[in-house]
Motif scaffolding. Structure first.
Motif, PDB file in Angstrom:
ATOM      1  N   TYR A  63       1.013  -1.022  -0.051  1.00 21.16           N
ATOM      2  CA  TYR A  63       0.030  -0.038   0.007  1.00 21.16           C
ATOM      3  C   TYR A  63       0.692   1.329  -0.015  1.00 21.16           C
ATOM      4  O   TYR A  63       1.711   1.478   0.926  1.00 21.16           O
ATOM      5  CB  TYR A  63      -0.935   0.043   1.211  1.00 21.16           C
ATOM      6  CG  TYR A  63      -1.922   1.145   1.038  1.00 21.16           C
ATOM      7  CD1 TYR A  63      -3.023   1.160   0.337  1.00 21.16           C
ATOM      8  CD2 TYR A  63      -1.775   2.347   2.126  1.00 21.16           C
ATOM      9  CE1 TYR A  63      -3.854   2.292   0.349  1.00 21.16           C
ATOM     10  CE2 TYR A  63      -2.535   3.498   1.835  1.00 21.16           C
ATOM     11  CZ  TYR A  63      -3.633   3.241   0.879  1.00 21.16           C
ATOM     12  OH  TYR A  63      -4.645   4.386   1.162  1.00 21.16           O
ATOM     13  N   GLU A  64       0.688   2.096  -0.907  1.00 20.30           N
ATOM     14  CA  GLU A  64       1.669   3.445  -1.077  1.00 20.30           C
ATOM     15  C   GLU A  64       0.941   4.454   0.021  1.00 20.30           C
ATOM     16  O   GLU A  64      -0.035   4.897  -0.269  1.00 20.30           O
ATOM     17  CB  GLU A  64       1.418   3.980  -2.564  1.00 20.30           C
ATOM     18  CG  GLU A  64       2.226   2.962  -3.530  1.00 20.30           C
ATOM     19  CD  GLU A  64       1.918   3.276  -5.109  1.00 20.30           C
ATOM     20  OE1 GLU A  64       1.228   4.329  -5.339  1.00 20.30           O
ATOM     21  OE2 GLU A  64       2.651   2.918  -5.711  1.00 20.30           O
ATOM     22  N   LEU A  65       1.463   4.787   0.894  1.00 14.46           N
ATOM     23  CA  LEU A  65       1.346   5.901   1.830  1.00 14.46           C
ATOM     24  C   LEU A  65       1.681   7.036   1.080  1.00 14.46           C
ATOM     25  O   LEU A  65       1.042   8.107   1.667  1.00 14.46           O
ATOM     26  CB  LEU A  65       2.399   5.632   3.007  1.00 14.46           C
ATOM     27  CG  LEU A  65       2.300   4.304   3.663  1.00 14.46           C
ATOM     28  CD1 LEU A  65       3.481   4.072   4.828  1.00 14.46           C
ATOM     29  CD2 LEU A  65       0.977   3.991   4.514  1.00 14.46           C
ATOM     30  N   SER A  66       2.559   7.253   0.183  1.00 16.14           N
ATOM     31  CA  SER A  66       2.744   8.580  -0.448  1.00 16.14           C
ATOM     32  C   SER A  66       3.758   7.921  -1.723  1.00 16.14           C
ATOM     33  O   SER A  66       4.001   6.921  -2.000  1.00 16.14           O
ATOM     34  CB  SER A  66       3.703   9.350   0.325  1.00 16.14           C
ATOM     35  OG  SER A  66       5.079   8.963   0.384  1.00 16.14           O
ATOM     36  N   TRP A  69       6.824   6.587  -0.270  1.00 15.69           N
ATOM     37  CA  TRP A  69       6.665   5.404   0.689  1.00 15.69           C
ATOM     38  C   TRP A  69       5.671   4.435   0.478  1.00 15.69           C
ATOM     39  O   TRP A  69       4.562   4.930   0.190  1.00 15.69           O
ATOM     40  CB  TRP A  69       7.041   6.180   1.947  1.00 15.69           C
ATOM     41  CG  TRP A  69       8.209   6.834   2.179  1.00 15.69           C
ATOM     42  CD1 TRP A  69       8.276   8.143   2.130  1.00 15.69           C
ATOM     43  CD2 TRP A  69       9.540   6.291   2.339  1.00 15.69           C
ATOM     44  NE1 TRP A  69       9.667   8.723   2.266  1.00 15.69           N
ATOM     45  CE2 TRP A  69      10.506   7.388   2.702  1.00 15.69           C
ATOM     46  CE3 TRP A  69       9.992   5.058   2.607  1.00 15.69           C
ATOM     47  CZ2 TRP A  69      11.793   7.373   3.038  1.00 15.69           C
ATOM     48  CZ3 TRP A  69      11.384   4.937   2.765  1.00 15.69           C
ATOM     49  CH2 TRP A  69      12.182   6.054   2.833  1.00 15.69           C
TER      50      TRP A  69
END
Length: 192
Positions: A63-66, A69
Motif C-alpha cells: 500500500y502506497e502511503l505517498s 513510501w
C-alpha cells in the motif's frame, strides 16, 4: 511470523477496499537454486551437487502511503524441493521459504523508470527431509532477521510495471546445513 505477515496482508487488503488507489500486488520468479552439499563422514568430505533444483517464486502486496513510501508484505518459496542423492539409497530434500514485512522507498528517475529499496523484517524457514533406511525424521528451523532489497522498476502502463530486484535475508542454519536466501528476482507489479 507467518501469522503476522498473513495478518498484515489481510490488513492491507481490507484497508485498500476503502481506498483502492495506492494498493498494488505482484509476483516474481528467480533462477533455479544452485545447491551444493558438503558431507563429512569419518573425516572424509564429499561434495554433492543438486540432483533436482527448485525454482523460487514469490508474491507480494503493498500500500502506497505517498509517492515515495509504501508498506509491503510478501512471501517467497520454492516450487519444489532441492534434492541431493547421497550414498546409495539415501536422498536429502531441502525446501526454503521466507515471509517479510518491509517499508519500501522509491526514487523516480523518469516517467517510466524508478529505483527502489526495501528494509524490514523477514522470517526464513528451512525444512530438511532425508529418505532411506533408518533415516532421521524431517526437521524444520526458523530464523527471524533483517530483510533488505534493492531494485529497478519500469512502468509499462499506468498500472503495470516490470521490476528486477536483489533480495537479502539472513542465512538459515541447521545441523551443518546452511541455506542462503539471497536472490535476484524478475517480477511484475499491478497497481489499482
Amino acid at each position: 511470523m507467518k501469522k503476522f505477515v498473513c495478518s498484515a496482508l489481510v490488513a492491507l487488503t481490507v484497508s485498500s477496499l476503502a481506498h483502492a488507489e495506492g494498493m498494488y500486488v505482484g509476483a516474481n520468479v528467480s533462477p533455479q537454486t544452485n545447491g551444493k552439499l558438503n558431507f563429512t563422514d569419518n573425516g572424509v568430505t564429499k561434495e554433492y551437487s543438486a540432483a533436482k533444483k527448485a525454482t523460487p517464486v514469490g508474491v507480494f502486496a503493498g500500500y502506497e502511503l505517498s509517492p515515495l513510501w509504501a508498506l509491503e508484505a510478501g512471501y517467497r518459496g520454492d516450487t519444489g524441493s532441492t534434492s541431493f542423492d547421497l550414498s546409495p539409497g539415501y536422498q536429502l530434500k531441502e525446501r526454503v521459504s521466507t515471509a517479510y514485512l518491509a517499508a519500501r522507498g522509491t526514487w523516480q528517475l523518469s516517467d517510466s523508470w524508478s529505483l527502489f529499496g526495501k528494509a524490514g523484517i523477514g522470517q526464513g524457514r528451512m525444512k530438511v527431509d532425508i529418505s532411506g533406511k533408518g533415516a532421521p525424521s524431517s526437521e524444520s528451523v526458523h530464523k527471524t532477521g533483517l530483510y533488505l532489497s534493492v531494485g529497478a522498476s519500469y512502468l509499462i502502463s499506468k498500472d503495470v510495471a516490470l521490476q528486477l530486484e536483489l533480495e537479502h535475508t539472513d542465512k538459515i542454519k541447521q545441523q551443518g546445513l546452511t541455506a542462503t536466501t539471497d536472490r535476484f528476482a524478475l517480477g511484475v507489479r499491478f497497481g489499482f
